[in-house]
Design a protein around this motif. Structure first.
Motif, PDB file in Angstrom:
ATOM      1  N   GLN A 141       0.789  -1.214   0.000  1.00 31.84           N
ATOM      2  CA  GLN A 141       0.000   0.000   0.000  1.00 31.84           C
ATOM      3  C   GLN A 141       0.836   1.286   0.000  1.00 31.84           C
ATOM      4  O   GLN A 141       0.604   2.175  -0.810  1.00 31.84           O
ATOM      5  CB  GLN A 141      -0.932  -0.005   1.206  1.00 31.84           C
ATOM      6  CG  GLN A 141      -2.124   0.889   1.015  1.00 31.84           C
ATOM      7  CD  GLN A 141      -2.994   0.902   2.255  1.00 31.84           C
ATOM      8  OE1 GLN A 141      -2.971  -0.022   3.047  1.00 31.84           O
ATOM      9  NE2 GLN A 141      -3.740   1.964   2.426  1.00 31.84           N
ATOM     10  N   GLY A 156       3.866   1.847  -0.939  1.00 33.47           N
ATOM     11  CA  GLY A 156       4.571   2.048  -2.194  1.00 33.47           C
ATOM     12  C   GLY A 156       3.625   2.545  -3.278  1.00 33.47           C
ATOM     13  O   GLY A 156       3.918   3.487  -4.015  1.00 33.47           O
ATOM     14  N   LEU A 157       2.448   1.936  -3.321  1.00 38.48           N
ATOM     15  CA  LEU A 157       1.452   2.310  -4.327  1.00 38.48           C
ATOM     16  C   LEU A 157       0.997   3.756  -4.114  1.00 38.48           C
ATOM     17  O   LEU A 157       0.876   4.537  -5.066  1.00 38.48           O
ATOM     18  CB  LEU A 157       0.258   1.361  -4.226  1.00 38.48           C
ATOM     19  CG  LEU A 157      -0.722   1.403  -5.386  1.00 38.48           C
ATOM     20  CD1 LEU A 157      -0.024   1.015  -6.670  1.00 38.48           C
ATOM     21  CD2 LEU A 157      -1.888   0.474  -5.129  1.00 38.48           C
ATOM     22  N   GLY A 169       2.735   6.078  -2.741  1.00 42.78           N
ATOM     23  CA  GLY A 169       3.850   6.923  -3.167  1.00 42.78           C
ATOM     24  C   GLY A 169       3.792   7.188  -4.661  1.00 42.78           C
ATOM     25  O   GLY A 169       3.933   8.320  -5.119  1.00 42.78           O
ATOM     26  N   VAL A 170       3.560   6.126  -5.439  1.00 36.13           N
ATOM     27  CA  VAL A 170       3.481   6.269  -6.893  1.00 36.13           C
ATOM     28  C   VAL A 170       2.302   7.171  -7.263  1.00 36.13           C
ATOM     29  O   VAL A 170       2.418   8.064  -8.109  1.00 36.13           O
ATOM     30  CB  VAL A 170       3.339   4.875  -7.554  1.00 36.13           C
ATOM     31  CG1 VAL A 170       3.122   5.025  -9.047  1.00 36.13           C
ATOM     32  CG2 VAL A 170       4.577   4.040  -7.276  1.00 36.13           C
TER      33      VAL A 170
END
Lengths: 313, 319
Positions: free
Chosen positions: B294, B296-297, B299-300
């Motif tokens: 979550q 990381g996603l 962040g993107v």
């Protein structure tokens, strides 16, 4: 003597005064063995702050250093068994690459660095949780000693970490004072539009500054995991605040352009003395975060160059 | 309606939310079950309050990173005060609620003072004040957990109307309140004036400093409400009660379409953003993906949102 002329000397005066005050309260504090072990303990933080200096020197910030170090402790713990000493290369490359990514987002896509590094930090946290399965990991003690034991031993009474710190400081000092990169970073920190107007490819050098920050945060994480003989996705939490404090107390302002890695050395020592003195004076570790927060505000207020901020947002 | 950049930016968040709901529902119909929707609404509630608060500040073109510390401190103080006042909502402990809202306003005002008076950029002023807040929370509790076991207060969580807990309805009412402040008060309009161009606002007679201070104090009130909701949801407070709210709230607001540069977007964008973030978090679990992806996603997503909302003709460099 005006305030303007005293200002550059404030960091080392602060360091001397603090050390003297603590030394008077407890003379044992000034024993060389004590000072050396204090210095040895602060080395991971120093390395992280050293990298962060480059990001702040150009007027940016790197909020991903803590998550980066967290992720690297996990990577180091997992891949030490299969890669041996090469794991260091993997760690530094990962730090350099992700730092480069932050730099790319900031310079090419115009995402402010505090957001881009926050986002990259989120990615690091995910990777750390994914690789570790959200558990604390241990290194094989024998293999750790065989591969990285030299980092954490003693030579005489001097902790080996200090040699590592000195080598990295020398490298950073060389970059800052003796390379084109160093000069350009100073120009960018002093005034980015002017640096750009004089034909410098500002973007490429800014990306390198963030990459150096990432790489050094990775080295800090590697050393930290070697010291603790393990890693976990939140093991280095608590590094970010003192690292920022170290850079700013040392005299590199948030607006960049002046200061540098030697200032960060002094700033880190100030942090170390404050930490130690609080223990001596009976203030517990749990109470330190609040104090460091206040020190941070004071340090920024004293060092920031307001003529560079047309409006303070 | 023409397909211009402005229109795409305006409608993209809502379309993304719709797309996500359709996607997750198609993979696992249980996603749309009443119980799961209630779960999403409940999980969104504290983050929604934080997001509303920080929206006002981002609209002004500033940023606030202090929410983790403020929420932790307010939650801890709320619990302690609640217990001191009798430990039951009926027996005078309700006084803890207005007291903690004032406390949040004061802390926010203090952050504003550090930012405005000492002329420190808001991201750093608020980051430092956030550390101070967390440190103070540790100091007050000594690292312990404070529990509240009052049935009347926990009704915020346990009393369900049409399947949704009471606090979800209160949160919805507060969204309306925030929307009202934004669109129908002088203060709300002044936030946009400052965000649209500080010098212009100043020249037209807006007291920019006072608006900024009011914005940070108002945000502090919403963080305090978030703290109360967190306590109601978890039944306890400690120095990490506010953990991770900063990343989630900032991501939500930006993904919802509030531009970091100020002046664009508002409360409704924040609502859509919070729902996007929580639908993703919940949906990943429902379709069987590990939830550690979550952060990381998010962040993107936040990078994509900032890039999309940046007018590249107007920005020459970013710090």
């Amino acid at each position: 003597m005006t305030m303007q002329r005293i200002k550059p000397h404030l960091p080392w005066i602060t360091l001397l005064v603090l050390t003297a005050v603590v030394g008077v309260v407890d003379p044992n504090f000034l024993r060389p063995a004590n000072l050396l072990s204090l210095a040895g303990d602060i080395v991971p933080l120093f390395i992280m702050a050293l990298g962060l200096t480059f990001a702040i020197y150009i007027g940016g910030i790197d909020l991903s250093v803590q998550s980066m170090a967290n992720m690297i402790t996990v990577i180091a713990s997992i891949y030490l068994a299969s890669l041996g000493a090469w794991v260091a290369v993997l760690c530094i490359a990962a730090g350099f690459g992700l730092g480069m990514l932050s730099g790319f987002l900031t310079t090419r896509l115009f995402v402010p660095s505090f957001i881009s590094t926050l986002a990259v930090g989120g990615v690091c946290f995910s990777v750390a949780q994914w690789l570790s399965g959200n558990r604390a990991l241990n290194m094989d003690a024998e293999q750790r000693n065989a591969t990285f034991g030299w980092m954490i031993g003693h030579t005489g009474i001097v902790p080996n970490e200090l040699f590592l710190a000195a080598a990295l400081l020398a490298l950073c000092l060389f970059i800052e004072r003796r390379t084109v990169l160093g000069r350009v970073l100073k120009a960018v920190g002093a005034g980015e539009p002017a640096a750009k107007a004089s034909g410098i490819n500002v973007g490429r050098y800014k990306m390198l500054a963030f990459a150096i920050s990432g790489a050094l945060a990775a080295i800090a994480g590697l050393l930290f995991s070697v010291k603790l003989s393990g890693g976990a996705p939140t093991i280095a939490n608590g590094f970010l605040l003192p690292a920022i404090v170290a850079v700013l107390v040392g005299g590199t302002p948030l607006t960049g352009g002046v200061g540098g890695v030697l200032n960060t050395l002094i700033g880190t020592l100030i942090v170390a003395v404050i930490r130690a003195s609080m223990l001596y004076l009976g203030i517990e570790a749990t109470q330190q975060q609040m104090l460091f927060g206040l020190v941070l505000i004071a340090a920024i207020a004293l060092t920031i160059d307001r003529s560079k901020l047309r409006t303070v947002k | 309606m023409k397909l211009t950049r402005e229109n795409v930016i305006r409608w993209a968040p809502a379309l993304v939310l719709l797309g996500l709901v359709v996607l997750f529902a198609a993979i696992n119909p249980a996603f749309l079950s009443q119980r799961n929707l209630a779960r999403i609404a409940l999980a969104s509630t504290p983050a929604m309050m934080v997001a509303l608060g920080v929206t006002f500040i981002i609209v002004m073109g500033s940023i606030d990173l202090s929410m983790e510390g403020v929420v932790s401190l307010c939650a801890v103080l709320f619990c302690l005060l609640f217990l001191r006042l009798g430990g039951s909502l009926g027996a005078g402990a309700w006084l803890a609620i207005p007291a903690i809202l004032l406390c949040g306003a004061f802390f926010g005002w203090l952050t504003g003072m550090v930012h405005v008076r000492l002329q420190i950029p808001s991201f750093m002023a608020s980051l430092a004040m956030g550390f101070v807040g967390t440190g103070a929370a540790v100091l007050v509790t000594g690292g312990d957990i404070v529990r509240i076991e009052d049935d009347v207060f926990r009704a915020l969580l346990t009393w369900r109307i049409l399947g949704f807990p009471l606090m979800v309805y209160i949160a919805a009412a507060l969204v309306l309140l925030a929307w009202f402040i934004q669109n129908h008060t002088t203060l709300g309009r002044n936030f946009y004036a400052v965000g649209g161009g500080e010098e212009l606002a100043h020249a037209s007679g807006v007291n920019v400093r006072r608006v900024r201070l009011a914005g940070f104090a108002l945000a502090g009130v919403f963080y305090a409400i978030a703290a109360i909701f967190q306590v109601a949801r978890l039944g306890q407070a400690e120095s990490v009660t506010g953990a991770n709210l900063m990343f989630v709230a900032i991501t939500s607001v930006v993904v919802g379409g509030v531009a970091l540069w100020g002046g664009i977007g508002g409360v409704l964008n924040a609502v859509v953003g919070v729902l996007i973030v929580n639908v993703i978090g919940n949906g990943m679990v429902v379709i069987g993906l590990p939830n550690y992806l979550q952060d990381g996603l998010l962040g993107v997503l936040v990078i994509i949102a900032v890039v999309l909302s940046t007018d590249r003709r107007l920005v020459s460099f970013a710090k």
